[in-house]
Design an enzyme around this catalytic site. Structure first.
Site, short mmCIF file in Angstrom:
data_model
loop_
_atom_site.label_atom_id
_atom_site.label_comp_id
_atom_site.label_asym_id
_atom_site.label_seq_id
_atom_site.Cartn_x
_atom_site.Cartn_y
_atom_site.Cartn_z
N ILE A 30 -5.86 10.10 10.41
CA ILE A 30 -4.84 10.71 9.55
C ILE A 30 -5.53 11.16 8.26
O ILE A 30 -6.34 10.41 7.69
CB ILE A 30 -3.73 9.68 9.21
CG1 ILE A 30 -3.15 9.03 10.49
CG2 ILE A 30 -2.64 10.31 8.35
CD1 ILE A 30 -2.49 9.96 11.45
N SER A 89 1.54 3.21 -2.40
CA SER A 89 1.25 4.19 -3.45
C SER A 89 0.54 5.44 -2.95
O SER A 89 0.62 6.50 -3.56
CB SER A 89 0.39 3.53 -4.54
OG SER A 89 -0.78 2.97 -3.98
N ARG A 90 -0.19 5.32 -1.84
CA ARG A 90 -1.00 6.46 -1.38
C ARG A 90 -0.92 6.59 0.14
O ARG A 90 -0.55 5.64 0.84
CB ARG A 90 -2.47 6.28 -1.79
CG ARG A 90 -2.69 6.36 -3.27
CD ARG A 90 -4.15 6.42 -3.68
NE ARG A 90 -4.85 5.16 -3.47
CZ ARG A 90 -5.88 5.02 -2.61
NH1 ARG A 90 -6.32 6.03 -1.89
NH2 ARG A 90 -6.47 3.84 -2.49
N LYS A 119 -7.96 -4.71 12.94
CA LYS A 119 -6.77 -4.02 13.44
C LYS A 119 -6.33 -4.59 14.79
O LYS A 119 -5.14 -4.59 15.11
CB LYS A 119 -7.02 -2.51 13.49
CG LYS A 119 -7.15 -1.90 12.10
CD LYS A 119 -5.88 -2.11 11.27
CE LYS A 119 -5.95 -1.47 9.92
NZ LYS A 119 -4.68 -1.56 9.16
N SER A 135 -4.08 0.37 13.93
CA SER A 135 -4.95 1.55 14.09
C SER A 135 -5.35 1.63 15.56
O SER A 135 -5.44 0.59 16.24
CB SER A 135 -6.21 1.39 13.23
OG SER A 135 -7.16 2.40 13.58
N GLY A 189 0.84 -1.21 0.00
CA GLY A 189 0.00 0.00 0.00
C GLY A 189 0.86 1.25 0.00
O GLY A 189 0.51 2.26 0.59
N TYR A 203 -13.52 -3.53 10.79
CA TYR A 203 -12.24 -2.81 10.75
C TYR A 203 -11.56 -2.88 12.11
O TYR A 203 -10.36 -3.16 12.20
CB TYR A 203 -12.49 -1.36 10.33
CG TYR A 203 -11.22 -0.55 10.18
CD1 TYR A 203 -10.37 -0.75 9.09
CD2 TYR A 203 -10.85 0.41 11.13
CE1 TYR A 203 -9.20 -0.01 8.96
CE2 TYR A 203 -9.69 1.14 11.00
CZ TYR A 203 -8.87 0.93 9.91
OH TYR A 203 -7.71 1.66 9.77
N VAL A 257 -2.24 -7.85 -1.80
CA VAL A 257 -1.53 -8.39 -0.63
C VAL A 257 -2.21 -9.62 -0.02
O VAL A 257 -1.60 -10.35 0.74
CB VAL A 257 -1.33 -7.33 0.48
CG1 VAL A 257 -0.26 -6.34 0.11
CG2 VAL A 257 -2.63 -6.65 0.87
P1 NAP Z 1 -5.36 5.00 1.61
O1 NAP Z 1 -4.91 6.40 1.41
O2 NAP Z 1 -6.75 4.61 1.24
O3 NAP Z 1 -4.33 4.04 0.85
C1 NAP Z 1 -4.53 2.66 0.87
C2 NAP Z 1 -3.37 1.98 0.18
O4 NAP Z 1 -3.54 0.57 0.29
C3 NAP Z 1 -3.28 2.29 -1.32
O5 NAP Z 1 -1.92 2.36 -1.67
C4 NAP Z 1 -3.96 1.07 -1.96
O6 NAP Z 1 -3.50 0.82 -3.28
C5 NAP Z 1 -3.46 -0.02 -1.03
N1 NAP Z 1 -4.26 -1.23 -1.05
C6 NAP Z 1 -5.56 -1.42 -0.66
N2 NAP Z 1 -5.92 -2.69 -0.81
C7 NAP Z 1 -4.84 -3.37 -1.30
C8 NAP Z 1 -4.57 -4.70 -1.63
N3 NAP Z 1 -5.50 -5.66 -1.51
N4 NAP Z 1 -3.34 -5.02 -2.10
C9 NAP Z 1 -2.36 -4.06 -2.21
N5 NAP Z 1 -2.57 -2.77 -1.91
C10 NAP Z 1 -3.78 -2.43 -1.45
O7 NAP Z 1 -5.20 4.55 3.12
P2 NAP Z 1 -4.30 5.15 4.32
O8 NAP Z 1 -5.14 6.09 5.07
O9 NAP Z 1 -2.97 5.52 3.80
O10 NAP Z 1 -4.19 3.82 5.20
C11 NAP Z 1 -3.01 3.03 5.20
C12 NAP Z 1 -3.06 2.08 6.38
O11 NAP Z 1 -3.18 2.83 7.58
C13 NAP Z 1 -4.26 1.13 6.34
O12 NAP Z 1 -3.87 -0.12 6.83
C14 NAP Z 1 -5.23 1.80 7.31
O13 NAP Z 1 -6.13 0.88 7.86
C15 NAP Z 1 -4.28 2.36 8.33
N6 NAP Z 1 -4.82 3.48 9.11
C16 NAP Z 1 -5.26 4.62 8.51
C17 NAP Z 1 -5.77 5.64 9.29
C18 NAP Z 1 -6.26 6.93 8.71
O14 NAP Z 1 -6.89 7.71 9.47
N7 NAP Z 1 -6.03 7.23 7.45
C19 NAP Z 1 -5.84 5.50 10.69
C20 NAP Z 1 -5.39 4.31 11.25
C21 NAP Z 1 -4.87 3.31 10.46
P3 NAP Z 1 -4.45 1.16 -4.58
O15 NAP Z 1 -4.79 2.61 -4.49
O16 NAP Z 1 -3.62 0.81 -5.74
O17 NAP Z 1 -5.67 0.29 -4.43
#
Ligand code: NAP
Length: 250
Positions: A189, A16-17, A161, A144, A14, A157, A66
């Protein structure tokens, strides 16, 4: 400090973003070659690689789900041929959904568990033996705060986690002394994952936090960089909360 990861190879799932992108850039800036994994968005992965190159790093992008064991094993073979053996794994790929329990389905539960739990377990299983054989490695799982506290509108979710936090502890116990396994538990975030949340909910979270702001991906990438590096050489099995102080509220 800036090139402390020179000669290391890091796979960021993950990457990429969002949080994974920030982690990829931070590890790349510290000198590691970065394998930027993604699922759908090739342009976002390319953009992450360009940002890594802008800060003086390098690497390549790799598409793989993944949660698909053979795809992950194939990706790791490709990474090792192109960049070298993997020293650091960051598992950031994840998905989230929110709904009242009356709307919850088994399908929804399985979708979240598959990506977030299988999608952490499978990459760890695929890199662990190589890390042990080479005598070292560091794994950082993105969990998380939802895994530490009950989230009634995010049941799958929150469960997924909590499982990632358990998985972090179990693999840390199993893979030592060669491999350290730690986690980061972010609070809210600002990424694509949270962009559709109601602004009133975000404001309330901001007010609750000791630091009176929401997080940005760079807040998490600094914790990832620390845990991935030798500066955390006596840290294993921990999940480090990075949430501006919210989780400590009873
Ligand atoms: P995001 O901006 O939505 O990015 C998600 C990333 O995961 C993208 O690069 C996406 O790739 C990739 N992805 C999703 N499903 C996938 C799969 N099956 N195989 C490979 N890649 C996959 O999310 P984020 O906010 O950065 O979150 C990243 C992590 O932090 C996650 O585990 C999330 O649960 C955790 N988190 C986030 C927050 C928050 O507030 N944002 C808080 C706590 C924990 P594509 O775009 O190519 O699909």
């Amino acid at each position: 400090m800036s090139m402390e990861l020179a000669n290391k190879v890091a796979l960021v799932t993950g990457g990429s973003r969002g949080i994974g992108r920030a982690a990829s850039i931070a590890l790349g800036q510290a000198g590691a070659k970065i394998a930027v994994n993604y699922m759908h968005d090739d342009a976002a992965a390319q953009a992450t690689l360009s940002k890594i190159e802008e800060v003086g790093g390098g690497g390549a992008i790799y598409q793989a789900d993944v949660a698909d064991e053979s795809a992950v094993q194939g990706m790791i073979k490709d990474i090792e041929q192109a960049l070298g053996p993997i020293d650091i794994l960051v598992t950031s790929a994840g998905i989230m959904s929110a709904q009242h329990h009356s709307k919850l389905t088994l399908e929804n539960y399985r979708e979240i568990m598959t990506t977030n739990v299988d999608g952490t377990f499978i990459p760890i299983m695929a890199v662990k033996d190589g890390m042990i054989a080479r005598g070292g490695g560091s794994i950082v799982c993105i969990a998380s705060v939802a895994g530490l506290r009950a989230r009634p509108t995010m049941i799958p979710y929150s469960i997924s986690k909590a499982a990632v936090i358990g998985l972090t502890r179990c693999f840390a116990a199993a893979l030592g002394p060669q491999v350290r396994v730690n986690g980061v538990a972010p609070g809210l975030i600002e990424t694509d994952m949270t962009k559709d949340m109601q602004s009133s909910a975000k404001e309330a979270m901001k007010e609750e936090a000791f630091l009176k702001r929401l997080g940005v991906p760079e807040d998490i990438s600094q914790a990832v960089l620390f845990l991935a590096s030798d500066r955390a050489s006596f840290v294993s099995g921990q999940t480090f909360v990075v949430d501006g102080g919210r989780v400590t509220i009873p």
